[in-house]
Design a protein around this motif. Structure first.
Motif, PDB file in Angstrom:
ATOM      1  N   ASN A   3       6.919   3.703   6.880  1.00  0.00           N
ATOM      2  CA  ASN A   3       5.902   3.415   7.879  1.00  0.00           C
ATOM      3  C   ASN A   3       5.223   2.088   7.571  1.00  0.00           C
ATOM      4  O   ASN A   3       4.801   1.849   6.440  1.00  0.00           O
ATOM      5  N   ILE A   4       5.117   1.240   8.609  1.00  0.00           N
ATOM      6  CA  ILE A   4       4.488  -0.072   8.485  1.00  0.00           C
ATOM      7  C   ILE A   4       3.269  -0.116   9.391  1.00  0.00           C
ATOM      8  O   ILE A   4       3.371   0.101  10.602  1.00  0.00           O
ATOM      9  N   LEU A   5       2.124  -0.409   8.802  1.00  0.00           N
ATOM     10  CA  LEU A   5       0.884  -0.589   9.553  1.00  0.00           C
ATOM     11  C   LEU A   5       0.821  -2.038  10.013  1.00  0.00           C
ATOM     12  O   LEU A   5       1.030  -2.957   9.211  1.00  0.00           O
ATOM     13  N   ILE A  70       1.558   5.296   4.487  1.00  0.00           N
ATOM     14  CA  ILE A  70       1.756   3.920   4.925  1.00  0.00           C
ATOM     15  C   ILE A  70       2.439   3.219   3.757  1.00  0.00           C
ATOM     16  O   ILE A  70       1.913   3.188   2.651  1.00  0.00           O
ATOM     17  N   HIS A  71       3.607   2.662   4.013  1.00  0.00           N
ATOM     18  CA  HIS A  71       4.397   2.066   2.935  1.00  0.00           C
ATOM     19  C   HIS A  71       4.248   0.556   2.860  1.00  0.00           C
ATOM     20  O   HIS A  71       4.546  -0.042   1.823  1.00  0.00           O
ATOM     21  N   GLY A  72       3.804  -0.065   3.951  1.00  0.00           N
ATOM     22  CA  GLY A  72       3.620  -1.507   3.968  1.00  0.00           C
ATOM     23  C   GLY A  72       2.707  -1.913   5.106  1.00  0.00           C
ATOM     24  O   GLY A  72       2.510  -1.155   6.064  1.00  0.00           O
ATOM     25  N   THR A  73       2.127  -3.127   4.985  1.00  0.00           N
ATOM     26  CA  THR A  73       1.249  -3.665   6.008  1.00  0.00           C
ATOM     27  C   THR A  73       1.766  -5.033   6.418  1.00  0.00           C
ATOM     28  O   THR A  73       1.993  -5.894   5.556  1.00  0.00           O
ATOM     29  N   LEU A  74       1.955  -5.222   7.716  1.00  0.00           N
ATOM     30  CA  LEU A  74       2.397  -6.496   8.252  1.00  0.00           C
ATOM     31  C   LEU A  74       1.233  -7.103   9.022  1.00  0.00           C
ATOM     32  O   LEU A  74       0.732  -6.516   9.974  1.00  0.00           O
ATOM     33  N   PHE A  75       0.777  -8.279   8.553  1.00  0.00           N
ATOM     34  CA  PHE A  75      -0.375  -8.956   9.133  1.00  0.00           C
ATOM     35  C   PHE A  75       0.071  -9.978  10.162  1.00  0.00           C
ATOM     36  O   PHE A  75       0.933 -10.803   9.874  1.00  0.00           O
TER      37      PHE A  75
END
Length: 111
Positions: A3-5, A70-75
């Motif tokens: 899952n990517i936030l 949540i496994h990663g965050t993409l800004f």
């Protein structure tokens, strides 16, 4: 699936979550990263390849309440976020002044 936030500067500020395959996730977040900016992703892959990589993700939204982590965050708000995220792009490397003591304790066990 991972899952990517998505964090962006949009007025709706939905901060939506999308699912990525293991392979897609590894491309977006190489070398143990769990944070990335869209600008750096495009710089690394090129505009066309980044678009092809992300296209299937946008077809896999998931409700936050159904996400098992949540496994990663993409800004997407690069100008602002480029200045604040750790240069390692790993959550456990936040500056101590940016997090509370419980987080400092947790992160120190995982460095």
């Amino acid at each position: 699936m991972k899952n990517i936030l998505i964090i962006d500067g949009a007025r709706n500020a939905t901060f939506s979550v999308f699912q990525a395959t293991e392979d897609e996730f590894a491309i977006v977040f190489p070398n143990g990263q769990d944070m990335e900016t869209i600008g750096d992703l495009i710089e690394r892959l090129g505009d066309d390849q980044a678009g092809r990589l992300l296209a299937p993700l946008w077809e896999r939204p998931i409700l936050k309440r159904d996400a098992m982590g949540i496994h990663g965050t993409l800004f997407f708000d690069n100008e602002r976020n480029q200045r604040i995220i750790p240069s390692s792009k790993r959550e456990i490397d936040w500056d101590d002044s940016s997090i509370n003591q419980a987080q400092r304790n947790l992160f120190s066990r995982h460095r």
